[in-house]
Write an enzyme that holds these catalytic residues in place. Structure first.
Site, PDB file in Angstrom:
ATOM      1  N   GLY A 175      85.351 101.020  72.774  1.00  0.00           N
ATOM      2  CA  GLY A 175      84.273 100.529  71.915  1.00  0.00           C
ATOM      3  C   GLY A 175      82.992 101.678  72.128  1.00  0.00           C
ATOM      4  O   GLY A 175      83.023 102.596  72.500  1.00  0.00           O
ATOM      5  N   ASP A 191      85.439  92.235  69.295  1.00  0.00           N
ATOM      6  CA  ASP A 191      84.017  91.894  68.878  1.00  0.00           C
ATOM      7  C   ASP A 191      83.909  92.319  67.048  1.00  0.00           C
ATOM      8  O   ASP A 191      83.055  91.774  66.324  1.00  0.00           O
ATOM      9  CB  ASP A 191      82.803  92.247  69.416  1.00  0.00           C
ATOM     10  CG  ASP A 191      82.854  91.675  70.940  1.00  0.00           C
ATOM     11  OD1 ASP A 191      83.773  90.802  71.314  1.00  0.00           O
ATOM     12  OD2 ASP A 191      81.750  91.912  71.757  1.00  0.00           O
ATOM     13  N   ARG A 248      81.608  67.499  74.647  1.00  0.00           N
ATOM     14  CA  ARG A 248      82.556  68.460  75.412  1.00  0.00           C
ATOM     15  C   ARG A 248      82.567  69.853  75.283  1.00  0.00           C
ATOM     16  O   ARG A 248      82.343  70.092  73.903  1.00  0.00           O
ATOM     17  CB  ARG A 248      84.058  67.863  75.281  1.00  0.00           C
ATOM     18  CG  ARG A 248      84.286  66.340  75.870  1.00  0.00           C
ATOM     19  CD  ARG A 248      84.139  66.218  77.373  1.00  0.00           C
ATOM     20  NE  ARG A 248      84.388  64.821  78.024  1.00  0.00           N
ATOM     21  CZ  ARG A 248      83.354  63.860  78.183  1.00  0.00           C
ATOM     22  NH1 ARG A 248      82.317  64.058  77.626  1.00  0.00           N
ATOM     23  NH2 ARG A 248      83.821  62.869  78.662  1.00  0.00           N
ATOM     24  N   GLU A 305      79.109  83.478  72.134  1.00  0.00           N
ATOM     25  CA  GLU A 305      78.296  83.705  73.458  1.00  0.00           C
ATOM     26  C   GLU A 305      77.023  84.468  73.562  1.00  0.00           C
ATOM     27  O   GLU A 305      76.054  84.057  74.527  1.00  0.00           O
ATOM     28  CB  GLU A 305      79.163  84.630  74.659  1.00  0.00           C
ATOM     29  CG  GLU A 305      79.586  85.988  74.216  1.00  0.00           C
ATOM     30  CD  GLU A 305      80.267  86.655  75.167  1.00  0.00           C
ATOM     31  OE1 GLU A 305      80.439  86.211  76.289  1.00  0.00           O
ATOM     32  OE2 GLU A 305      80.670  87.718  74.550  1.00  0.00           O
TER      33      GLU A 305
HETATM   34  O1  F6P Z   1      83.209  93.743  74.359  1.00  0.00           O
HETATM   35  C1  F6P Z   1      83.984  92.791  74.162  1.00  0.00           C
HETATM   36  C2  F6P Z   1      84.092  91.391  75.085  1.00  0.00           C
HETATM   37  O2  F6P Z   1      84.956  90.711  74.851  1.00  0.00           O
HETATM   38  C3  F6P Z   1      82.296  90.769  74.797  1.00  0.00           C
HETATM   39  O3  F6P Z   1      82.476  89.768  73.826  1.00  0.00           O
HETATM   40  C4  F6P Z   1      82.434  90.324  76.178  1.00  0.00           C
HETATM   41  O4  F6P Z   1      81.060  89.604  76.252  1.00  0.00           O
HETATM   42  C5  F6P Z   1      82.694  91.162  77.318  1.00  0.00           C
HETATM   43  O5  F6P Z   1      83.753  91.780  76.437  1.00  0.00           O
HETATM   44  C6  F6P Z   1      83.438  90.574  78.365  1.00  0.00           C
HETATM   45  O6  F6P Z   1      83.678  91.529  79.084  1.00  0.00           O
HETATM   46  P1  F6P Z   1      84.084  91.514  80.716  1.00  0.00           P
HETATM   47  O7  F6P Z   1      84.185  90.071  81.114  1.00  0.00           O
HETATM   48  O8  F6P Z   1      85.524  92.157  80.682  1.00  0.00           O
HETATM   49  O9  F6P Z   1      83.204  92.542  81.543  1.00  0.00           O
END
Ligand code: F6P
Length: 354
Positions: free
Chosen positions: A118, A143, A272, A238
């Site tokens: 990425g 993403d 929930r 998130e």
């Molecule tokens: O970059 C992709 C991604 O899936 C994000 O959406 C997420 O915040 C992150 O990776 C989580 O990464 P890890 O928990 O592996 O550090």
């Protein structure tokens, strides 16, 4: 034509379904089309700190990996040779070991490296390129937030996983007349929430690009109730930005839980929360991702053969092109709040909490 005999492949950052499909395609094309030797570098550029851990990728080695999730090379989202962290005498120190990494690649006989990753991994690749390493990039992230390419592999598979989860949550939500909050990945951009939300028939979609309030979400629940709908599915990326009043007292916990609690407090409804987490990064790649990953892998090898170093393969208008990595990094592809996809969702009554 570049004078290449051996290439290295490494995967960096969070994994995504389709990584193995790229490794397989690049290895096959390098061996079959160009007669090159291929070396697998384990755990991103960390693998070049200990060159003895690298291993040859033969046709046999990549056989059968197309449908497998993850990466046979391993990965890390902490490895940066320009800011390499170690603990010495009980103290954490950061060092620049990029010179060592480049020297070890040369020691292994590697003429050029394909970096599958990425934004972060492409940035490291570009810095190594500036120091003289021959690098070609392949974009990856579930993403789908890299601006240089229309789509990254891994995204489509993640959409399938999330849509399937929302479908399952739908039936229990309807049975219990509950508000169900589903938190999905998307640290900076809301593509997974938006597209899986639409595909799964979510009623509220919260994304980082559109500010929302709990009040507006609760109004939407009330409006739905007016025409007999006593359940609601809220998909939350998130990375959403909390409304100012929620930021002040922000306690630890997932975004989904914070928003779910706030909706429960205001609406007095039963709520929930499901945090889908890393299941979104796992599983067998979808046919779309396998095809895209294969095309990217072959194109990366062709780019090396053409001497296109410091470039990254990308998808534009359905065709594979190459773009300058320098221009590709650091610009995220956000959801356009006024764009056609958001407008289509609004037209069918989806609320963005605004
Ligand atoms: O970059 C992709 C991604 O899936 C994000 O959406 C997420 O915040 C992150 O990776 C989580 O990464 P890890 O928990 O592996 O550090």
């Amino acid at each position: 034509m570049s004078n290449i005999h051996c290439i290295g492949i490494c995967t960096g950052g969070g994994d995504a379904p389709g990584l193995n499909a790229v490794i397989r395609a690049a290895t096959k094309a390098a061996i079959k089309k160009y007669g090159w030797k291929v070396i697998g570098i384990p755990d991103g550029f960390d693998g070049l700190i200990w060159p003895e851990k690298s291993f040859e990728l033969t046709l046999k080695e990549v056989s059968g990996i197309l449908p497998k999730g993850g990466t046979i090379l391993g990965t890390t989202n902490r490895g940066d040779p320009f800011h390499y962290k170690t603990v010495e005498n009980g103290k954490e120190i950061t060092r620049d070991i990029s010179g060592q990494v480049i020297a070890n690649a040369t020691k292994l006989g590697i003429d050029a490296i394909i970096t599958i990753g990425g934004d972060g991994s492409q940035k490291i690749g570009y810095e190594l390129f500036q120091k003289g390493m021959k690098i070609v990039g392949v974009p990856k992230t579930i993403d789908n937030d890299l601006s240089a390419t229309e789509v990254t592999f891994g995204f489509d598979t993640a959409l399938h996983t999330v849509t399937d989860a929302i479908d399952k949550i739908h039936t229990t939500a309807a049975s219990h007349h509950r508000v169900m909050v589903v938190e999905v990945m998307g640290r900076d951009c809301g593509w997974i929430a938006l597209e899986a939300g639409i595909a799964g028939g979510a009623h509220v979609i919260l994304i980082p690009e559109i500010p929302f309030t709990i009040e507006r979400i609760c109004q939407h629940l009330a409006e739905r109730e007016k025409y007999g709908k006593r359940f609601t599915i809220v998909v939350v990326a998130e990375g959403v930005k909390l409304p100012p009043e929620m930021r002040e007292n922000r306690r630890a916990g997932s975004m989904g839980n914070l928003i779910g609690n706030a909706i429960a407090n205001m609406s007095k409804k039963e709520v929930r929360v499901s945090v889908l987490g890393h299941i979104q990064r796992g599983g067998s790649p979808s046919p779309f991702d396998r095809i895209l990953a294969t095309r990217f892998g072959v194109a990366a090898v062709d780019l090396i053969a053409a001497g296109g170093f410091g470039m990254m393969v990308a998808l534009h208008g359905g065709s594979i092109v190459s773009v300058d990595v320098a221009h590709a990094i650091g610009h995220l592809k956000s959801v356009d709040p006024q764009g056609e996809v958001v407008r289509a969702a609004r037209a069918i009554g989806v609320s963005f909490g605004d």
